[in-house]
Design a protein around this motif. Structure first.
Motif, short mmCIF file in Angstrom:
data_model
loop_
_atom_site.label_atom_id
_atom_site.label_comp_id
_atom_site.label_asym_id
_atom_site.label_seq_id
_atom_site.Cartn_x
_atom_site.Cartn_y
_atom_site.Cartn_z
N LEU A 102 0.83 -1.21 0.00
CA LEU A 102 0.00 0.00 0.00
C LEU A 102 0.86 1.25 0.00
N PHE A 103 2.02 1.15 -0.58
CA PHE A 103 2.96 2.28 -0.61
C PHE A 103 2.34 3.49 -1.30
N GLY A 104 2.32 4.62 -0.60
CA GLY A 104 1.84 5.86 -1.19
C GLY A 104 0.35 5.92 -1.46
N VAL A 105 -0.43 5.01 -0.87
CA VAL A 105 -1.87 4.98 -1.12
C VAL A 105 -2.58 6.12 -0.39
N ASN A 106 -3.59 6.66 -1.02
CA ASN A 106 -4.42 7.69 -0.39
C ASN A 106 -5.56 7.00 0.35
N LEU A 107 -5.47 6.98 1.68
CA LEU A 107 -6.50 6.37 2.52
C LEU A 107 -7.24 7.42 3.35
N ASN A 153 4.57 6.02 3.41
CA ASN A 153 4.17 7.22 2.65
C ASN A 153 2.67 7.26 2.32
N THR A 154 1.87 6.52 3.07
CA THR A 154 0.43 6.59 2.84
C THR A 154 -0.15 7.86 3.45
N TYR A 155 -1.35 8.21 3.01
CA TYR A 155 -2.03 9.40 3.50
C TYR A 155 -3.22 8.92 4.32
N LEU A 156 -3.15 9.09 5.65
CA LEU A 156 -4.12 8.50 6.56
C LEU A 156 -5.00 9.52 7.27
N VAL A 157 -5.00 10.74 6.81
CA VAL A 157 -5.77 11.78 7.48
C VAL A 157 -7.25 11.41 7.53
N ASN A 187 4.47 -1.54 8.23
CA ASN A 187 5.46 -0.49 8.02
C ASN A 187 4.74 0.82 7.74
N LEU A 188 4.79 1.75 8.71
CA LEU A 188 4.09 3.04 8.58
C LEU A 188 5.06 4.20 8.39
N GLN A 189 6.31 3.90 8.09
CA GLN A 189 7.30 4.97 7.97
C GLN A 189 6.94 5.94 6.85
N GLY A 190 6.96 7.22 7.17
CA GLY A 190 6.66 8.25 6.18
C GLY A 190 5.19 8.51 5.98
N ALA A 191 4.33 7.75 6.66
CA ALA A 191 2.89 7.96 6.52
C ALA A 191 2.49 9.29 7.14
N ILE A 192 1.49 9.92 6.54
CA ILE A 192 1.02 11.22 7.01
C ILE A 192 -0.34 11.06 7.65
N GLY A 193 -0.50 11.65 8.84
CA GLY A 193 -1.79 11.62 9.52
C GLY A 193 -2.01 10.38 10.36
N ILE A 194 -0.91 9.77 10.87
CA ILE A 194 -1.05 8.58 11.70
C ILE A 194 -1.71 8.97 13.03
#
Length: 256
Positions: free
Chosen positions: A88-93, A110-114, A127-134
Motif C-alpha cells: 500500500l505504498f503511497g496509497v491515499n487512505l 508514505n500513505t495518507y491516513l488523514v 510499516n508506517l514509515q513516512g505515513a502522514i496523519g497517523i
C-alpha cells in the motif's frame, strides 16, 4: 516409469495449488474496476497499482498480498478487509473506513491516513514509515520517535518534527524526543526553537536523573551558543555531522 508419472503429477499439483493461492479472481477485479463494489471479493495478490478506487466498497474483501501502490482509496469502505502482506505504498487512505481490517505485515509507507478510521485494526509488523496523519493511538511514542529519526536521516526535517510532535503528544516527558526535535529545528535554521527544545530536554533529563541525557542536552546548548567567528552559514547544517560533533553521548538517542 510409474515413479516419474507420480513425480510429474505432484509437480503439476503444486503449480496448480500455488497459482490458485496467489492469483486473484479476475472476474472480481473486473467487477471492482467497473462498479467500485466488491464486498467479500477474492482479490488475493491482485495488481491494482494506481487504481482509482475512491469511495469503493471493499468491506470484507480478501486483498492479502495485493499490490495497491499509489492507488486512490480515499473514502473507501474497507471494514473487515484483509490486507495482510499487501503493498500500500503511497496509497491515499484519507477518510477511509478501516475498522477491523487486517493490515498485518502490510507496507503503508508514505500513505495518507488523514481522517481514516482505524479502530480495531491489526497493525502487527505494519510499516508506517513516512505515513502522514497517523493517529496517535495506533503507535507508541518510541515508534513515532524512530520514524522521526529516519525522516531526519533522509533530510525530511519537517516530517521528522511532525513525528517528534506526536511522540511528545503521547508522552509529555519524553526528553529524548525534545532533544531530537531540537536538532531537527536546528537543521531548518530555527535557532530559537532548537534552543527552547534543548533547554526543555535538559530540565527533563535532570528531573529524571538521566545524567548522560542531561550532559548531551548541555552539549547541544553549548553548541548552539558557540559564536561562529562572525561567519554566517548559508546552508543547512548536516544532521549527522552535527550529531557526530557532539560525541558518543548524543548518539545514544538516535537509533541508526
Amino acid at each position: 516409469m510409474k515413479s516419474q508419472i507420480l513425480a510429474t503429477a505432484a509437480f503439476l499439483t503444486t503449480i496448480s495449488l500455488h497459482t490458485s493461492v496467489q492469483a486473484a479472481n479476475s472476474e472480481h477485479i473486473r467487477h471492482l474496476l467497473a462498479t467500485k463494489e466488491c464486498q467479500n471479493c477474492d482479490l488475493t495478490g491482485a495488481g491494482l497499482v494506481l487504481a482509482d478506487l475512491s469511495g469503493a466498497n471493499l468491506s470484507g474483501a480478501n486483498l492479502a498480498g495485493a499490490n495497491l501502490s499509489r492507488a486512490n482509496l480515499s473514502g473507501a469502505d474497507l471494514r473487515g478487509a484483509n490486507f495482510s502482506g499487501a503493498g500500500l505504498f503511497g496509497v491515499n487512505l484519507s477518510g477511509a473506513k478501516l475498522s477491523g481490517a487486517n493490515l498485518a505485515g502490510a507496507d503503508l509507507r508514505n500513505t495518507y491516513l488523514v481522517n481514516a478510521e482505524l479502530n480495531g485494526v491489526n497493525l502487527n509488523s505494519t510499516n508506517l514509515q513516512g505515513a502522514i496523519g497517523i493517529p496517535t493511538q495506533i503507535a507508541t511514542p518510541e515508534e513515532f520517535y524512530t520514524w522521526g529519526v529516519a525522516e531526519a536521516q533522509k533530510g525530511n526535517q519537517q516530517q521528522a518534527i511532525a513525528y517528534f510532535n506526536q511522540a511528545i503528544a503521547i508522552k509529555a516527558d519524553y526528553a529524548g524526543a525534545y532533544l531530537a526535535r531540537g536538532v531537527a529545528r536546528y537543521q531548518i535554521l530555527d535557532q530559537q526553537g532548537a534552543f527552547q527544545d534543548a533547554q526543555i530536554a535538559e530540565k527533563m533529563f535532570t528531573s529524571q536523573n538521566d545524567n548522560p541525557g542531561m550532559l548531551t542536552a548541555q552539549a547541544f546548548i553549548k553548541e548552539l551558543q558557540t559564536p561562529q567567528d562572525g561567519k554566517v552559514s548559508v546552508g543547512k547544517p548536516s544532521f549527522f555531522d552535527f550529531v557526530g560533533s557532539l560525541g558518543s553521548l548524543f548518539l545514544q538517542f538516535f537509533p541508526f
